[in-house]
Design a protein around this motif. Structure first.
Motif, PDB file in Angstrom:
ATOM      1  N   MET A 242       0.823  -1.204   0.000  1.00 52.10           N
ATOM      2  CA  MET A 242       0.000   0.000   0.000  1.00 52.10           C
ATOM      3  C   MET A 242       0.859   1.256   0.000  1.00 52.10           C
ATOM      4  O   MET A 242       0.584   2.223  -0.727  1.00 52.10           O
ATOM      5  CB  MET A 242      -0.920  -0.008   1.226  1.00 52.10           C
ATOM      6  N   ALA A 243       1.922   1.268   0.811  1.00 59.95           N
ATOM      7  CA  ALA A 243       2.821   2.426   0.849  1.00 59.95           C
ATOM      8  C   ALA A 243       3.448   2.670  -0.520  1.00 59.95           C
ATOM      9  O   ALA A 243       3.530   3.806  -0.995  1.00 59.95           O
ATOM     10  CB  ALA A 243       3.902   2.215   1.904  1.00 59.95           C
ATOM     11  N   PHE A 244       3.879   1.583  -1.151  1.00 63.63           N
ATOM     12  CA  PHE A 244       4.459   1.685  -2.497  1.00 63.63           C
ATOM     13  C   PHE A 244       3.446   2.235  -3.486  1.00 63.63           C
ATOM     14  O   PHE A 244       3.746   3.132  -4.294  1.00 63.63           O
ATOM     15  CB  PHE A 244       4.952   0.304  -2.937  1.00 63.63           C
ATOM     16  N   GLN A 245       2.217   1.731  -3.428  1.00 66.95           N
ATOM     17  CA  GLN A 245       1.186   2.172  -4.368  1.00 66.95           C
ATOM     18  C   GLN A 245       0.792   3.631  -4.133  1.00 66.95           C
ATOM     19  O   GLN A 245       0.560   4.368  -5.107  1.00 66.95           O
ATOM     20  CB  GLN A 245      -0.039   1.257  -4.252  1.00 66.95           C
ATOM     21  N   MET A 246       0.704   4.066  -2.874  1.00 68.57           N
ATOM     22  CA  MET A 246       0.361   5.461  -2.603  1.00 68.57           C
ATOM     23  C   MET A 246       1.384   6.402  -3.220  1.00 68.57           C
ATOM     24  O   MET A 246       1.046   7.513  -3.631  1.00 68.57           O
ATOM     25  CB  MET A 246       0.233   5.708  -1.098  1.00 68.57           C
ATOM     26  N   HIS A 247       2.636   5.958  -3.280  1.00 64.80           N
ATOM     27  CA  HIS A 247       3.701   6.777  -3.860  1.00 64.80           C
ATOM     28  C   HIS A 247       3.700   6.692  -5.394  1.00 64.80           C
ATOM     29  O   HIS A 247       3.722   7.729  -6.076  1.00 64.80           O
ATOM     30  CB  HIS A 247       5.050   6.316  -3.311  1.00 64.80           C
ATOM     31  N   PHE A 248       3.652   5.487  -5.932  1.00 64.68           N
ATOM     32  CA  PHE A 248       3.924   5.311  -7.358  1.00 64.68           C
ATOM     33  C   PHE A 248       2.706   4.896  -8.204  1.00 64.68           C
ATOM     34  O   PHE A 248       2.788   4.905  -9.427  1.00 64.68           O
ATOM     35  CB  PHE A 248       5.035   4.263  -7.544  1.00 64.68           C
ATOM     36  N   ARG A 249       1.591   4.538  -7.554  1.00 60.21           N
ATOM     37  CA  ARG A 249       0.375   4.191  -8.303  1.00 60.21           C
ATOM     38  C   ARG A 249      -0.826   4.655  -7.474  1.00 60.21           C
ATOM     39  O   ARG A 249      -1.647   3.861  -7.016  1.00 60.21           O
ATOM     40  CB  ARG A 249       0.330   2.690  -8.563  1.00 60.21           C
ATOM     41  N   PRO A 250      -0.940   5.985  -7.274  1.00 62.86           N
ATOM     42  CA  PRO A 250      -1.899   6.506  -6.299  1.00 62.86           C
ATOM     43  C   PRO A 250      -3.365   6.343  -6.687  1.00 62.86           C
ATOM     44  O   PRO A 250      -4.237   6.509  -5.834  1.00 62.86           O
ATOM     45  CB  PRO A 250      -1.529   7.988  -6.206  1.00 62.86           C
ATOM     46  N   GLU A 251      -3.648   5.992  -7.941  1.00 66.29           N
ATOM     47  CA  GLU A 251      -5.051   5.828  -8.314  1.00 66.29           C
ATOM     48  C   GLU A 251      -5.677   4.571  -7.709  1.00 66.29           C
ATOM     49  O   GLU A 251      -6.898   4.449  -7.632  1.00 66.29           O
ATOM     50  CB  GLU A 251      -5.216   5.806  -9.844  1.00 66.29           C
ATOM     51  N   LEU A 252      -4.860   3.615  -7.278  1.00 72.60           N
ATOM     52  CA  LEU A 252      -5.365   2.414  -6.606  1.00 72.60           C
ATOM     53  C   LEU A 252      -4.313   1.921  -5.623  1.00 72.60           C
ATOM     54  O   LEU A 252      -3.298   1.365  -6.014  1.00 72.60           O
ATOM     55  CB  LEU A 252      -5.702   1.312  -7.617  1.00 72.60           C
ATOM     56  N   TRP A 253      -4.585   2.131  -4.341  1.00 75.24           N
ATOM     57  CA  TRP A 253      -3.610   1.773  -3.309  1.00 75.24           C
ATOM     58  C   TRP A 253      -4.252   0.818  -2.300  1.00 75.24           C
ATOM     59  O   TRP A 253      -4.208   1.019  -1.097  1.00 75.24           O
ATOM     60  CB  TRP A 253      -3.075   3.026  -2.614  1.00 75.24           C
ATOM     61  N   ASN A 254      -4.777  -0.275  -2.833  1.00 73.59           N
ATOM     62  CA  ASN A 254      -5.491  -1.242  -2.002  1.00 73.59           C
ATOM     63  C   ASN A 254      -4.586  -2.273  -1.332  1.00 73.59           C
ATOM     64  O   ASN A 254      -5.053  -3.132  -0.588  1.00 73.59           O
ATOM     65  CB  ASN A 254      -6.567  -1.953  -2.827  1.00 73.59           C
ATOM     66  N   GLY A 255      -3.291  -2.219  -1.618  1.00 72.68           N
ATOM     67  CA  GLY A 255      -2.372  -3.161  -0.990  1.00 72.68           C
ATOM     68  C   GLY A 255      -2.383  -4.546  -1.598  1.00 72.68           C
ATOM     69  O   GLY A 255      -1.781  -5.471  -1.051  1.00 72.68           O
ATOM     70  N   VAL A 256      -3.053  -4.695  -2.731  1.00 68.54           N
ATOM     71  CA  VAL A 256      -3.137  -5.988  -3.416  1.00 68.54           C
ATOM     72  C   VAL A 256      -2.052  -6.052  -4.484  1.00 68.54           C
ATOM     73  O   VAL A 256      -1.877  -5.103  -5.267  1.00 68.54           O
ATOM     74  CB  VAL A 256      -4.528  -6.188  -4.046  1.00 68.54           C
ATOM     75  N   ALA A 257      -1.344  -7.160  -4.536  1.00 73.81           N
ATOM     76  CA  ALA A 257      -0.299  -7.335  -5.548  1.00 73.81           C
ATOM     77  C   ALA A 257      -0.941  -7.527  -6.914  1.00 73.81           C
ATOM     78  O   ALA A 257      -1.725  -8.453  -7.112  1.00 73.81           O
ATOM     79  CB  ALA A 257       0.572  -8.540  -5.191  1.00 73.81           C
ATOM     80  N   ASP A 258      -0.613  -6.636  -7.840  1.00 71.16           N
ATOM     81  CA  ASP A 258      -1.161  -6.757  -9.189  1.00 71.16           C
ATOM     82  C   ASP A 258      -0.073  -6.477 -10.216  1.00 71.16           C
ATOM     83  O   ASP A 258       1.040  -6.041  -9.879  1.00 71.16           O
ATOM     84  CB  ASP A 258      -2.375  -5.844  -9.390  1.00 71.16           C
TER      85      ASP A 258
END
Length: 276
Positions: A242-258
């Motif tokens: 989720m932390a990674f996604q909030m930084h680099f993929r902020p449109e979806l930061w659900n913490g799910v590996a995709d």
């Protein structure tokens, strides 16, 4: 004063001038004429935070004895002489207690090697739709940009070391959250961002929301710099993603590996290298 003493004084002054690099101290002298090559700035990391409170409360908190930060930027900085005013609370030469228990790219004790910038921002609120984060005012970001550029230049901070508090402490922190404009700042030379063409290359035609193996994504995140441990629970693994996604993929930061997150991580590693 006779000519002899004037001549002696002149010679002494010439001697002082010729002793460039010699510094007189109280009771001793320093010879600084030979400087070591293996010398590096203390500061290697720049950490961005939000305060989760208003300016007055934030200022009181950050000047108390428990926590501190080098800089505090109001949501709408007052203008003086056409320039926004930023509060410096700790000299850059001193350690501020802003990172807490933290880890980044193999290093712990991030307080020792970083500068912290706090942004006045309410953070997130719980709603029926889940966490809702507070946007950052354009005036605040405009004040942040020249400060960050100046710090990066003076300490030669690598793009991958301009980080969110959540990046270095994903189990405890969310700030500055998914509304912080990392991509826009990267376009101005601040921080890391993957090249879209390389993300597309690694995505290889898959849907970015296609599920992937969590362990594979976490391995890439560990190589990039995140704190990933073998004994982590599924909830802890989710926090890192989720932390990674909030930084680099902020449109979806659900913490799910995709697949999208995996491709972004691969593109970042290709561009900036792995930790260590």
């Amino acid at each position: 004063m006779n000519r002899r003493w004037l001549l002696l004084l002149a010679l002494l002054l010439v001697g002082c001038v010729s002793e460039k690099g010699i510094i007189d101290k109280d009771g001793y002298q320093l010879d600084t004429r030979r400087q070591a090559q293996a010398a590096y700035p203390r500061v290697k990391v720049l950490v961005i935070h939000y305060t989760a409170d208003d300016f007055d409360v934030s200022l009181a908190t950050l000047t108390d004895k428990q926590v501190s930060s080098h800089y505090l930027i109001p949501a709408n900085p007052p203008m003086h002489g056409g320039k926004p005013r930023i509060w410096q609370l700790v000299p850059e030469t001193d350690l501020a207690w802003h990172a807490g228990v933290s880890f980044w790219r193999g290093a712990t004790r991030i307080n020792d090697t970083s500068i912290g910038i706090e942004l006045e921002n309410r953070g997130w609120q719980n709603t029926a739709q889940g966490k809702q984060f507070t946007p950052f005012a354009p005036a605040q970001i405009n004040a942040l940009i020249p400060l960050v550029k100046d710090i990066i230049k003076r300490y030669d901070i690598a793009p991958q070391n301009v980080v969110a508090h959540a990046d270095i402490a994903p189990q405890r922190k969310d700030d500055p959250g998914p509304l912080f404009p990392w991509r826009a700042l990267a376009a101005k030379g601040i921080g890391a961002w993957p090249d879209a063409s390389r993300v597309a290359f690694y995505l290889n035609g898959r849907s970015p929301y296609e599920a992937v193996d969590t362990a594979s994504l976490l391995d890439l995140l560990a190589r990039y710099g995140y704190d990933v441990k073998p004994q982590m629970t599924p909830a802890q693994q989710k926090r890192v993603i989720m932390a990674f996604q909030m930084h680099f993929r902020p449109e979806l930061w659900n913490g799910v590996a995709d697949a999208g997150s995996l491709a972004i991580a691969e593109a970042l590693l290709e561009k900036y290298g792995q930790a260590g």
